[in-house]
Structure formats: C-alpha cells, structure tokens
Scaffold this active site. Structure first.
Site, PDB file in Angstrom:
ATOM      1  N   SER A 268     -69.885  53.889 -38.358  1.00 15.04           N
ATOM      2  CA  SER A 268     -69.848  53.026 -39.535  1.00 15.04           C
ATOM      3  C   SER A 268     -69.314  53.825 -40.716  1.00 15.04           C
ATOM      4  O   SER A 268     -68.223  54.363 -40.655  1.00 15.04           O
ATOM      5  CB  SER A 268     -71.230  52.433 -39.792  1.00 15.04           C
ATOM      6  OG  SER A 268     -71.171  51.382 -40.724  1.00 15.04           O
ATOM      7  N   GLU A 397     -70.493  43.872 -33.348  1.00 15.02           N
ATOM      8  CA  GLU A 397     -70.661  44.465 -34.678  1.00 15.02           C
ATOM      9  C   GLU A 397     -71.671  43.657 -35.512  1.00 15.02           C
ATOM     10  O   GLU A 397     -72.799  43.498 -35.121  1.00 15.02           O
ATOM     11  CB  GLU A 397     -69.305  44.615 -35.365  1.00 15.02           C
ATOM     12  CG  GLU A 397     -68.353  45.564 -34.639  1.00 15.02           C
ATOM     13  CD  GLU A 397     -68.750  47.042 -34.661  1.00 15.02           C
ATOM     14  OE1 GLU A 397     -69.766  47.398 -35.300  1.00 15.02           O
ATOM     15  OE2 GLU A 397     -68.066  47.845 -34.000  1.00 15.02           O
ATOM     16  N   HIS A 492     -73.610  46.142 -34.285  1.00 18.63           N
ATOM     17  CA  HIS A 492     -73.281  47.371 -34.999  1.00 18.63           C
ATOM     18  C   HIS A 492     -74.430  48.369 -34.821  1.00 18.63           C
ATOM     19  O   HIS A 492     -75.581  48.034 -35.065  1.00 18.63           O
ATOM     20  CB  HIS A 492     -73.103  47.012 -36.477  1.00 18.63           C
ATOM     21  CG  HIS A 492     -72.418  48.041 -37.315  1.00 18.63           C
ATOM     22  ND1 HIS A 492     -71.121  48.419 -37.126  1.00 18.63           N
ATOM     23  CD2 HIS A 492     -72.854  48.745 -38.396  1.00 18.63           C
ATOM     24  CE1 HIS A 492     -70.775  49.303 -38.048  1.00 18.63           C
ATOM     25  NE2 HIS A 492     -71.819  49.523 -38.826  1.00 18.63           N
TER      26      HIS A 492
END
Length: 583
Positions: A268, A397, A492
């Site tokens: 990220s 995600e 995610h």
C-alpha cells in the site's frame, strides 16, 4: 469542516463529496449507500491507506503459544555504531525492537542518533509517528480481522526493529527491509500481526528489518517557499527511510546480515515508498532488490501544490513568516488540524485546475533534489534500472462488500450504478467482458473486482520491463479468505500474512486452514528466494517467468497457483481506457 482521521482509513468529507461528484449518482437511496462506501473505502484509496493490525495471541505453526523467551544482558546482545543493544531470544530468533537509527528536529532532515553508554534495552517497539485516531475501531468486523496494535505516539519515532538467527557470526544473510502501509499519513511498523518477522527469520534464515518514520504534517509539510533552511522539508519522511537504510548498511553485519544484499519491500503506502525510493539519488546503492505490493506509485506531489499547502498551513496557524521557527513549538494536534485543512483547501483548487493525482497532500514532493522527477512518469527511473522487482496486487483490494455490509447482497441495478461511476458509458462493455471471464459471477463481484491498483501495477511493470535492465515479476493474489463468512475476499492487505509466513498468527483474517498455511509457505519462500538471489524460483509450482508487456506473465496466487498470460486482458483494457487518478 470537521474531519475524522483513521490510521488505516482517512475519513474526509471532502473526499466523500469528490467521490459523489465523480460517480454522478442521481438516485437518492443509492447516493446514501455510495456516501457510506466512500467513508469506509474510497478515502483509503486516495490515501493509499494500509489495512494493518496489531499483536495477536495466535502464533504461527512454528512459533506456538507458550514458547520459551530468553532475555538478559548476556542474551541477544550486539554492538552498533552508537552503542550496545540487548534484545531477546524467541524460537531461535534474536529480536530487537525500537533501536534509534536517527534523530531530527521538526521539518529538518534526519541526523545521526545520539550514542549511549552501557547496554541499551531494545525489547519493545519504540514510538510511532503521531497521527490521527484510527476510525476502524468503530467496526467490530474490521477490529476482529485486522487486530490493530496502535502502540504509542512520539515525535522521536526514528526507530527500527530486527529479527535474525545469528549475531556477528560471519554469515551474510539476505536483509528484508519492510516499509509499512498507511499512505504517507498513518501506520507503523507494529500495527499488523503479519508484520512480525520471527517466522521469516526462523524458516528462511533472512534478517528482517522494519522501520518507523515521520508521517503526515511532520514528514511531508513543504515549507520550501520560506527559504533554503526548509528546502527538504517536504520529503523528510522519505529521508528518514534513507537514513534507516544507511544505518542498515553500516550496522547490519553485527546482526548477521549482508549490507550488500538488501531488499526493500512494502505494501500500500509502503509500496508507494518503495516506488519513490527507486527514484531517489540518496537511496542508490542502499538496496539491491524491491517488492511493491498493492502500492504502485507512478506520480506523486507537484512542488507547486505542496508549497501552497505549506504556506496555507502557516497562514492558518497565524505564524508570521519572519518567525517561522515558532512552527516547531506548535502542539502536534493543532499543527495536524491546520495542515489537513490546508490540504483540503489546496485540493479543491487543484481539482478546479484539472490536477487529480492518485495521492494528494501528505506525500513526497518532486523538488528537483531529493526527488528529481516523478518516479514512474513515461519511463522507469534510470537510478534503479539494475534492481529486480516484484509487483502485484490483490484481486479485490478495497472491495465494497468487505466494508459496507448493506452491499453484500447488492442487486444488479446497484452493481451497474457503481460500475457507471467507474467506467461511465463503458460499463456495459465491462459487464460483458466480466461475464466472459467469470461466467458464474454475482452482482457484488462486479463491484468488488479491483482494476485501479491492478492497472497501476501493470503500467509500472510495463515501464520497468521496457528499460531492458533487471527483470520484473508480476503477480495477482486471488485467494479468497473464509473469515467472517467470506466477506473479506482478497481484500487490501490480505496477502501480508502469506508473504510473512504468518497465516496462523493472523488466523482472524485468514482462517488459518491447512490450505492457507501451505500457500503462505509457498509465497514466503518466493519472497525470500527473491531476496536471496533476485529470482523467486524455484517453487513447487510452474516456474515464475519474468513479465514483459508482450508476454503478460502473471503468477496467480491461490489454492492452485498458476502462471498465466495477460490475465483478464479485456477488462484491464477497458479500465485502462477510462481516465483514472495517478495515470
């Protein structure tokens, strides 16, 4: 305007409004739903927020609960340039936490840490950079799954942690230098149980290092408009990471590591930081391989806008530019509030001017010196041409259904409305292509499939491959978690327990099944093989061949792994044809 900050997700009214404007949602009930979604997911996309977590009582298969821990000044001790440190020994791994690698005044580049006499206890995580409160605690599901450990805040946050089997034993172990997520505004080296490096060190004999550094207004407030003294202020958060890498180069041999074989990896916002380091002259030679997980960053802040944020922050605080030194005395909460308001003001202006990058506000600045140019704009940076790279994303995600329960049984009408907000008049084409690729899909699958992070990762891989230098390996993590009845999907951060070999430690997120553990063993082996040699092979699956734009090679990580070519290429092309931020 009141805003609510979160370390994992940033909840901002302005971003909700921006999302609604992009969506152009007309149906009022749907608009309320999308607003809620914006509050729990879309803001996180804008901030590159990492999902992260804390200390869990669950242990990995090797490090079972109740294992012996040895500590004392004659156990797990070694020398650094600045003094002797003592950690502790667990499951055959020497563990050190909270070691100072630098110090810094507010808005100034880091300098060497103070030396100390005697033996410094380094057994507990040091301070995390101050940041807004985590909003995710309000969701019981998120708190259960991610199990955050928020630690304690302190501006003296230049600290690192180390896991290693040997101390000054002459072995040259690969070093894996972990950079946490949370965009550039939040996060820490301890917030997820998956960040624990014990299993990687124990199972693969690598040295794992993780790092805290300055964030948000402390790490990225650009005051360069006020003179040369502050020329680097907009990038001091990144300079902290460079200082940590320099510390590793100078000290890691005492921890059994090889200073000439360092892999930087991050997820990220951490992936964005890896992308940025690849374009920073001061970082050249301090790392030799790179892994970017769900964080491909092609462009970052333009100096014109970052300077406007700096000057607006000073104005809001009522500080006379002739006495800018007073800024160092402003209480952190007041400084952050003014800085965040300045970001909102300048973002509104930037949007009117057609400037809409993937990340805006607290982020590195292209200043011509610390960061000479945009990291991956038109071409990959020449500085890192010879650096092998792994790049990839998860299938879902920031999937809507993971964070907004009312969407979990969404109708086709709702799914089409969400797709229209992403793809406009190409949404029907997207649905048609999706049906070809996934004939048994449900409406929620259409909305949950990620093609923003994915498209960015492919673009970055294309640029890296086109250099003709070191290879790039592309992956897609499609494994679907059974936790919470399957609502987390391949969200995610879901790959993190697998690459750190911490599937059982993170069982509230992964479920901890034998199949999940097996996939974790395979992925952690791929990551450590890559750290050792620059090649993730050999693996007990088809050979992971390097990616090129022509071959489209992508390793699919799932219960059954496979190397595929141009995965979902029609869907990727549709997503790529629609203007998106940061591209």
């Amino acid at each position: 305007m009141q805003t609510k900050k979160g370390r994992c997700f940033t909840f901002m009214k302005a971003e909700e409004a921006q999302f609604l404007q992009i969506c152009n949602v007309k149906d009022k009930p749907m608009k309320r739903n999308v607003t809620l979604f914006a509050a729990v997911a879309v803001s996180a996309l804008v901030a590159l927020g990492g999902c992260c977590g804390g200390n869990s009582v669950r242990k990995s298969a090797k490090n079972v609960s109740g294992g012996e821990i040895l500590s004392g000044n004659d156990v797990a001790t070694t020398q650094t340039q600045y003094g002797k440190v003592a950690g502790y020994l667990e499951s055959g791994v020497n563990i050190f936490k909270g070691i100072p690698y630098a110090k810094a005044e507010r808005f100034m580049p880091p300098t060497a840490p103070d030396s100390w006499e005697g033996v410094r206890s380094s057994r507990a995580y040091g301070p995390c950079c101050p940041q807004g409160k985590r909003a995710g605690w309000s969701s019981d599901e998120q708190a259960f799954a991610f199990h955050w450990d928020d630690g304690y805040a302190g501006e003296d946050c230049q600290r690192l942690n180390i896991w290693t089997q040997g101390l000054k034993d002459g072995k040259k172990r690969p070093v894996m230098f972990w950079i946490h997520g949370g965009g550039y505004a939040a996060g820490s080296s301890q917030e997820l149980p998956s960040y624990d490096g014990t299993n990687l060190a124990a199972d693969y004999d690598v040295v794992v290092v993780s790092v805290n550094h300055r964030l948000n207004v402390l790490g990225f407030l650009d005051l360069s408009a006020f003179g040369d003294k502050y020329a680097e202020s907009g990038n001091v958060g990144m300079l902290d990471i460079v200082a940590a890498l320099q510390w590793v180069k100078e000290n890691i041999e005492n921890f059994g590591g090889d200073p000439d074989n360092v892999t930087i990896f991050g997820q990220s916002g951490g992936g964005g930081k890896v992308s940025t380091l690849m374009a920073m002259p001061s970082a050249k030679g301090l790392f030799h391989k790179a892994i970017i997980e769900s964080g491909s960053q092609l462009r970052t802040m333009d100096a014109g806008y970052s300077r406007k944020i700096g000057t607006e922050t000073v104005r809001l605080l009522g500080i006379n530019p002739s006495r800018l030194e007073d800024l160092a005395k402003v209480p952190y909460e007041q400084l952050l509030e003014a800085g965040d308001k300045a970001v909102e003001t300048v973002r509104t202006q930037a949007l009117k001017e057609g400037y809409n990058p993937f990340i805006f506000g607290w982020a590195p600045t292209v200043d011509g010196k610390v960061l000479p140019a945009q990291p991956f704009d038109g071409s990959a940076p020449d500085l890192s041409k010879d650096i092998p790279v792994i790049i990839g994303t998860t299938e879902n995600e920031f999937c809507i259904t993971a964070f907004a329960p009312q969407f979990r049984n969404m109708t086709m009408e709702q799914a089409k409305e969400i797709l229209k907000s992403k793809y406009g008049d190409k949404s029907d084409l997207f649905i048609e292509a999706f049906a070809k690729a996934h004939p048994d899909y449900k409406p929620a699958d259409l909305a949950d499939a990620d093609f923003m992070f994915r498209t960015l990762s492919i673009k970055q891989a294309d640029l890296k491959s086109a250099q003709g230098g070191a290879p790039v390996y592309l992956y897609l993590f499609t494994w679907q978690s059974p936790a919470l009845g399957g609502v987390l999907r391949a969200v995610h951060c879901m790959e993190l327990p697998f690459v750190f070999d911490n599937v059982n430690r993170c069982a509230s997120m992964t479920g901890g099944s034998q199949q999940a553990v097996a996939l974790g063993k395979l992925m952690s082996r791929a990551w450590t093989n890559f750290a050792r040699t620059g090649d993730p092979n050999p693996l007990d699956i088809p050979k992971w061949e390097p990616y090129t734009k022509e071959n489209g090679n992508t390793m699919i990580f799932d219960d059954k792994c496979s190397l595929q070519s141009h995965v979902d290429s029609e869907l990727v092309q549709i997503a790529d044809s629609v203007p998106q931020k940061g591209m």
